[in-house]
Scaffold this active site. Structure first.
Site, PDB file in Angstrom:
ATOM      1  CE  LYS A  46      12.099  10.102  -3.315  1.00 33.53           C
ATOM      2  NZ  LYS A  46      11.911   8.697  -3.251  1.00 33.53           N
ATOM      3  CB  SER A  50       4.197   6.011   1.384  1.00 26.60           C
ATOM      4  OG  SER A  50       4.792   5.441   0.221  1.00 26.60           O
TER       5      SER A  50
HETATM    6  C1  PEP Z   1      12.065   9.436   0.435  1.00 21.98           C
HETATM    7  O1  PEP Z   1      12.382   9.756  -0.705  1.00 21.98           O
HETATM    8  O2  PEP Z   1      12.911   9.496   1.330  1.00 21.98           O
HETATM    9  C2  PEP Z   1      10.695   8.992   0.684  1.00 21.98           C
HETATM   10  C3  PEP Z   1      10.375   8.609   1.889  1.00 21.98           C
HETATM   11  O3  PEP Z   1       9.836   9.033  -0.377  1.00 21.98           O
HETATM   12  P1  PEP Z   1       8.209   8.884  -0.326  1.00 21.98           P
HETATM   13  O4  PEP Z   1       7.720   9.775   0.781  1.00 21.98           O
HETATM   14  O5  PEP Z   1       7.752   9.326  -1.676  1.00 21.98           O
HETATM   15  O6  PEP Z   1       7.926   7.438  -0.047  1.00 21.98           O
END
Ligand code: PEP
Length: 244
Positions: free
Chosen positions: A6, A208
């Site tokens: 991100k 997550s």
């Molecule tokens: C993502 O950004 O695609 C994602 C799954 O984030 P996280 O693992 O932090 O939930």
């Protein structure tokens, strides 16, 4: 196993990450490893991972080779930098930048034109799951964004199922919920592109994913890998996910 950074890290932090991460996964040969940093970190990431088993990808692309599109980045540019993957239609792009199914088709084709493997994200929001509409929403995302591809185009993509309610919330889908949904997506692939395509397509789970929940998720039949946000920012934690 793919990481989505991100809008985090500077080039110096990117280099420091790979200095620590690369030795931790150097012996891994049973899966593909990719990290998708922000655009300004791609050069540092590609430079740091040259000759390693880690591939680099972009987080988005604009569906044109070049032109008057201020602020945008093309597949040509990602390819020229040494990227192998690109994330398409992440839920944050759908939500904040209004990307929709027609964009998905164009972006997938633009990625393939420059030999980038698109990691195409689909997923339902909390209210859509709670109202029993998960399959309707995923079906529409599949029918609008993926079914229009030719079989050859489709054979080159990776799908990431990311329930929006599980992204960055610490609330993971249970392995059972993830498996049921992955099986539904695979049934859509079978109906549109046939049984061989359904068996061959890699469907990643995202939401997550952490070192302590990855093994159970990955033990499900239809979960082929993970797209990882938060836990991919730390070298030890992403290495633990990769080597679950
Ligand atoms: C993502 O950004 O695609 C994602 C799954 O984030 P996280 O693992 O932090 O939930």
């Amino acid at each position: 196993m793919a990481g989505n950074w991100k809008m985090y890290k500077t080039p110096a932090e990117t280099r420091a990450f790979f200095d620590a991460f690369e030795p931790l996964v150097a012996g891994v040969s049973n899966c593909d490893i990719a990290i998708c940093p922000s655009f300004v970190n791609l050069e540092a990431a590609v430079g740091s991972t040259e000759g390693s088993n880690i591939a680099i990808g972009g987080q988005n692309l604009y569906p044109a080779k070049e032109g008057a599109f201020t602020g945008e980045i093309s597949g040509l540019m990602l390819n020229a930098l040494g990227c192998k993957y690109v994330i398409v239609a992440h839920s944050e792009r759908r939500e904040y930048f209004h990307e929709a199914e027609a964009d998905v088709v164009k972006k997938v084709r633009a990625a393939l034109e420059y030999c980038l493997t698109p990691i195409v994200c689909i997923g339902e929001k909390l209210e859509e799951r709670e109202s029993g509409n998960t399959e309707v929403v995923l079906g529409a995302q599949f029918d609008g964004g993926l079914a229009p591809l030719t079989p050859e185009e489709f054979s080159k993509i990776v799908i990431a199922y990311e329930p929006v309610w599980a992204i960055g919330t610490g609330r993971t889908a249970t392995p059972q919920i993830a498996q049921e949904t992955h099986a539904f997506i695979r049934s859509k692939i079978k109906a549109a592109f046939g049984a061989d395509a359904a068996a061959a397509t890699r469907i990643l789970y995202g939401g997550s994913v952490k070192p302590d929940n990855v093994a159970k998720l990955m033990s499900e039949e239809d979960i082929d890998g993970a797209l990882v946000g938060g836990a991919s920012l730390d070298p030890k934690s992403f290495a633990a996910v990769v080597k679950f």
